[in-house]
Write a protein that holds these residues in place. Structure first.
Motif, PDB file in Angstrom:
ATOM      1  N   VAL A  84       4.079   9.362  -9.949  1.00  0.00           N
ATOM      2  CA  VAL A  84       3.886   9.230  -8.502  1.00  0.00           C
ATOM      3  C   VAL A  84       2.597   9.897  -8.042  1.00  0.00           C
ATOM      4  N   THR A  85       1.973  10.701  -8.901  1.00  0.00           N
ATOM      5  CA  THR A  85       0.766  11.403  -8.464  1.00  0.00           C
ATOM      6  C   THR A  85      -0.507  10.678  -8.906  1.00  0.00           C
ATOM      7  N   ALA A  86      -0.368   9.523  -9.544  1.00  0.00           N
ATOM      8  CA  ALA A  86      -1.563   8.783  -9.947  1.00  0.00           C
ATOM      9  C   ALA A  86      -2.284   8.275  -8.699  1.00  0.00           C
ATOM     10  N   GLU A  87      -3.588   8.333  -8.747  1.00  0.00           N
ATOM     11  CA  GLU A  87      -4.356   7.858  -7.600  1.00  0.00           C
ATOM     12  C   GLU A  87      -5.011   6.535  -7.969  1.00  0.00           C
ATOM     13  N   LEU A  88      -4.213   5.499  -7.963  1.00  0.00           N
ATOM     14  CA  LEU A  88      -4.719   4.202  -8.383  1.00  0.00           C
ATOM     15  C   LEU A  88      -4.427   3.192  -7.284  1.00  0.00           C
ATOM     16  N   PRO A  89      -5.454   2.514  -6.790  1.00  0.00           N
ATOM     17  CA  PRO A  89      -5.217   1.544  -5.715  1.00  0.00           C
ATOM     18  C   PRO A  89      -4.664   0.237  -6.282  1.00  0.00           C
ATOM     19  N   GLU A  90      -3.471   0.300  -6.843  1.00  0.00           N
ATOM     20  CA  GLU A  90      -2.868  -0.888  -7.453  1.00  0.00           C
ATOM     21  C   GLU A  90      -1.448  -1.043  -6.951  1.00  0.00           C
ATOM     22  N   LEU A  91      -0.969  -2.279  -7.003  1.00  0.00           N
ATOM     23  CA  LEU A  91       0.411  -2.550  -6.631  1.00  0.00           C
ATOM     24  C   LEU A  91       1.021  -3.454  -7.690  1.00  0.00           C
ATOM     25  N   SER A  92       2.301  -3.265  -7.930  1.00  0.00           N
ATOM     26  CA  SER A  92       2.993  -4.068  -8.925  1.00  0.00           C
ATOM     27  C   SER A  92       3.307  -5.458  -8.363  1.00  0.00           C
ATOM     28  N   ASP A 114      -5.706  -0.007   9.821  1.00  0.00           N
ATOM     29  CA  ASP A 114      -5.919  -1.402   9.437  1.00  0.00           C
ATOM     30  C   ASP A 114      -6.345  -1.519   7.977  1.00  0.00           C
ATOM     31  N   SER A 115      -7.105  -0.509   7.484  1.00  0.00           N
ATOM     32  CA  SER A 115      -7.567  -0.578   6.094  1.00  0.00           C
ATOM     33  C   SER A 115      -6.397  -0.466   5.126  1.00  0.00           C
ATOM     34  N   GLY A 116      -5.342   0.261   5.500  1.00  0.00           N
ATOM     35  CA  GLY A 116      -4.148   0.344   4.657  1.00  0.00           C
ATOM     36  C   GLY A 116      -3.281  -0.885   4.790  1.00  0.00           C
ATOM     37  N   ALA A 117      -3.276  -1.477   5.978  1.00  0.00           N
ATOM     38  CA  ALA A 117      -2.397  -2.621   6.244  1.00  0.00           C
ATOM     39  C   ALA A 117      -2.881  -3.888   5.543  1.00  0.00           C
ATOM     40  N   ILE A 118      -4.176  -3.933   5.232  1.00  0.00           N
ATOM     41  CA  ILE A 118      -4.779  -5.171   4.698  1.00  0.00           C
ATOM     42  C   ILE A 118      -4.169  -5.582   3.354  1.00  0.00           C
ATOM     43  N   VAL A 119      -3.594  -4.619   2.620  1.00  0.00           N
ATOM     44  CA  VAL A 119      -3.049  -4.953   1.292  1.00  0.00           C
ATOM     45  C   VAL A 119      -1.886  -5.939   1.368  1.00  0.00           C
ATOM     46  N   LEU A 120      -1.270  -6.047   2.541  1.00  0.00           N
ATOM     47  CA  LEU A 120      -0.122  -6.950   2.662  1.00  0.00           C
ATOM     48  C   LEU A 120      -0.536  -8.418   2.509  1.00  0.00           C
ATOM     49  N   GLN A 122      -2.157 -10.026   0.337  1.00  0.00           N
ATOM     50  CA  GLN A 122      -2.003 -10.659  -0.974  1.00  0.00           C
ATOM     51  C   GLN A 122      -0.584 -11.183  -1.189  1.00  0.00           C
ATOM     52  N   PHE A 123       0.366 -10.702  -0.368  1.00  0.00           N
ATOM     53  CA  PHE A 123       1.748 -11.159  -0.504  1.00  0.00           C
ATOM     54  C   PHE A 123       2.140 -12.128   0.616  1.00  0.00           C
ATOM     55  N   SER A 124       1.159 -12.628   1.350  1.00  0.00           N
ATOM     56  CA  SER A 124       1.487 -13.398   2.553  1.00  0.00           C
ATOM     57  C   SER A 124       2.248 -14.694   2.244  1.00  0.00           C
ATOM     58  N   ASN A 125       2.113 -15.219   1.021  1.00  0.00           N
ATOM     59  CA  ASN A 125       2.857 -16.438   0.682  1.00  0.00           C
ATOM     60  C   ASN A 125       4.269 -16.145   0.189  1.00  0.00           C
ATOM     61  N   ASN A 126       4.608 -14.863   0.087  1.00  0.00           N
ATOM     62  CA  ASN A 126       5.901 -14.506  -0.486  1.00  0.00           C
ATOM     63  C   ASN A 126       6.991 -14.248   0.557  1.00  0.00           C
ATOM     64  N   PHE A 127       6.650 -14.319   1.840  1.00  0.00           N
ATOM     65  CA  PHE A 127       7.678 -14.173   2.871  1.00  0.00           C
ATOM     66  C   PHE A 127       7.247 -14.981   4.087  1.00  0.00           C
ATOM     67  N   SER A 128       8.241 -15.411   4.877  1.00  0.00           N
ATOM     68  CA  SER A 128       7.898 -16.269   6.005  1.00  0.00           C
ATOM     69  C   SER A 128       7.771 -15.442   7.277  1.00  0.00           C
ATOM     70  N   ARG A 129       6.929 -15.890   8.169  1.00  0.00           N
ATOM     71  CA  ARG A 129       6.722 -15.183   9.440  1.00  0.00           C
ATOM     72  C   ARG A 129       8.010 -15.155  10.267  1.00  0.00           C
TER      73      ARG A 129
END
Lengths: 238, 358
Positions: A84-92, A114-120, A122-129
């Protein structure tokens, strides 16, 4: 005594929690997950928490994985779950599972601003609005969101970054152990003004459990939610 | 009256030095203090200042050296390995007597180490990692409010002594939130005021005399004389800058010594021991150099042991031993590598130590 009034807009399966950094998104997300785990999942079979915070190096919800999993909540986020302490900007890629799983109520804890929110995105096709409820956490004691213009600027920046419409506001106005009913009222008034101007709603008003006496606030707000200060070690507030 | 706000440590540190008069920041991002350069890049241009991201920490400290030599009130910040890279510049700044405010949000080491909080930079900041005979005052606040108050005063202190000033926090203090009161902003120094306020600076004025700011003195007699004069200043600093907070030490059987984050854990351990009938006290050095050795003179014969509690393998303990001067046994309770002990862990270890020394 708990004054949690249950979940609003319960048919929105995916709850995206955004906000200015330091507004209390993670404490809110963890508290909400723990409350839902306790109160029942309604029509859903599973409860998932996606920790998409790749901004902050400390105080991330995955640090409480053991507690959350013991309560039956599955935690998704980093591929390096053992560290949990790794500092890697990656997501599974696992993050897609609770977003796509119609049987899973899913809370998404986004990183700051906003800079933190932008990562979402990449998953925009995985859930519906249609099944998504987007919330923004507001703390009117944070210097940058203490007034109408500051809070609105953050809300609009997060909407631009994610392409999502913020549906509701979470009033999480506090000063940690120094929080009183006046803090909550100050934040509520700010959120009310934003809602009146923009057609949004206050999803809930939060209070730190065990710090603000419930008698001071009960009945004053439509939807109250206790927060548990799960992320903050107690010795910091001696 | 100003209202309390909730601030993250790093943004509070940055705001405090701006309010203290700083208008120039040079830096390179490193966790767990990257919010400081981020904040400065956003806020300084709005307030008539300059932010410059350097190509490395070595570049940052030398940009600050140039800024200070020209009379500007500058600030640099980094975390442990980045501060290590800045050591050469600190030696130059001290020799050339150029004021600068500096902050180290320390993390686990050695080497690149970890991003979790640590205090293993104690030797680095108090003994100096650069070359030559020099000293830098080091402040170690234990709360964000205390850090704000120190950082607000630090630029004026650096100017008064014509010397860099270091504030040592750890990563946890940089990342955590606390309710704070911000002091009123001071009027920053204008370029036109520099020749009068800092007549030694290379201000480009038309005063008719050259100002020379340098650390090169090739003649040994001249260098010796220069260093001896610096040490007259450092000796005055030792007398005038020491700060310490002592709690319940008069009749304490066990006395903890701790600074920064560790002092907050030691406070909880002290109170737990007191609730169990064990007389415990705390010496919290707020300046690590000059170290408040005199605080240990207040310990009485009731004291059975002094325990240095640190997030390092035993660095603070060397100054504790110098303060104790052999009057009492000195023991160590520590974690390192980015690990924090719990207060219960400190209590258990203290009880075992007390059994040994009683």
């Amino acid at each position: 005594m708990s004054v949690f009034c249950g979940i609003r807009e319960p048919d929105r399966r995916v709850m995206v929690v955004t906000g200015h950094y330091g507004s209390g998104k993670t404490e809110f997300s963890v508290s909400l997950a723990m409350l839902l785990a306790k109160e029942g999942l309604g029509p859903y079979e599973r409860l998932g928490l996606c920790d998409l915070d790749i901004i902050n190096p400390y105080f991330r919800s995955r640090e409480r994985r053991a507690m959350l999993e013991a309560a039956g909540i599955r935690v998704y986020g980093s591929a390096y779950q053992h560290d949990v302490t790794a500092e890697l900007p990656e997501l599974s890629a696992d993050v897609r599972a609770p977003l796509e799983d119609k049987g899973c109520r899913t809370i998404v804890d986004l990183g700051g601003n906003d800079s933190g929110a932008i990562v979402l995105n990449q998953f925009s096709n995985n859930f519906s609005r249609e099944e998504t409820l987007t919330l923004i956490v507001i703390n009117a004691n944070r210097p940058e969101t203490r007034d109408y213009d500051g809070a609105m600027a953050h809300l609009q920046a997060i909407e631009r970054a994610t392409g999502l419409h913020v549906d509701g506001l979470i009033n999480n106005t506090h000063l940690l152990r120094e929080t009183d009913a006046g803090c909550i009222e100050k934040g509520h008034r700010l959120c009310e003004r934003i809602c009146a101007d923009t057609g949004r709603f206050i999803w809930c008003d939060c209070y730190p459990a065990g710090i603000v006496p419930e008698g001071d606030i009960e009945g004053r707000y439509e939807h109250l939610m206790p927060l548990g200060l799960y992320m903050r070690p107690g010795w910091l507030d001696r | 009256m100003a209202e309390k706000v909730l601030m993250k440590g790093n943004e509070a540190f940055a705001e405090a030095v701006i309010r203290g008069g700083v208008r120039f920041y040079f830096g390179y991002p490193i966790t767990p203090q990257s919010e400081i350069p981020e904040f400065m890049s956003r806020e300084l241009p709005k307030r008539g200042g300059k932010f410059l991201q350097a190509e490395s920490e070595l570049g940052a400290v030398n940009m600050a050296y140039g800024c200070g030599a020209a009379g500007g009130d500058g600030f640099i910040s980094s975390s442990s390995p980045g501060i290590a890279l800045m050591q050469e510049g600190m030696s130059f700044l001290c020799s050339a007597e150029v004021p600068l405010t500096m902050l180290n949000a320390s993390r686990g080491g050695p080497g690149i180490g970890s991003i979790q909080p640590g205090q293993a930079d104690y030797f680095q900041v108090t003994r100096g990692g650069g070359n030559g005979d020099y000293r830098i005052p080091v402040f170690a606040p234990a709360s964000i409010q205390e850090a704000i108050d120190i950082l607000y005063d630090a630029p004026a202190l650096a100017n008064e002594w014509r010397n860099p000033v270091m504030v040592l926090v750890d990563g946890l203090m940089g990342q955590m939130m606390e309710p704070v009161l911000m002091p009123e902003a001071k009027e920053p120094l204008k370029s036109s005021d520099i020749p009068k306020a800092k007549p030694w600076a290379i201000s480009g004025s038309e005063k008719g005399e050259r100002s020379v700011v340098k650390s090169l003195r090739l003649q040994p007699e001249v260098l010796e004389q220069h260093v001896e004069r610096l040490f007259e200043k450092y000796n005055r600093m030792e007398r005038e800058l020491q700060r310490v907070e002592c709690t319940d030490i008069e009749d304490a059987e066990v006395v903890f010594v701790a600074f920064g984050t560790m002092a907050r854990l030691a406070t909880e351990a002290m109170e737990l021991l007191q609730s169990q009938g064990i007389k415990a006290g705390l010496i919290r050095p707020i300046t690590l150099w000059p170290f408040p050795y005199g605080a240990f003179d207040a310990l009485t014969d009731n004291t059975k042991v002094v325990i240095s509690t640190e997030l390092s393998m035993g660095q603070l303990i060397e100054d504790v031993k110098l303060g104790v001067r052999g009057r009492f046994p000195v023991k160590l309770i520590h974690r390192t590598g980015g690990m924090l002990p719990t207060s219960l862990e400190i209590v258990d270890k203290t009880k075992k130590i007390l059994e040994e020394v009683r």
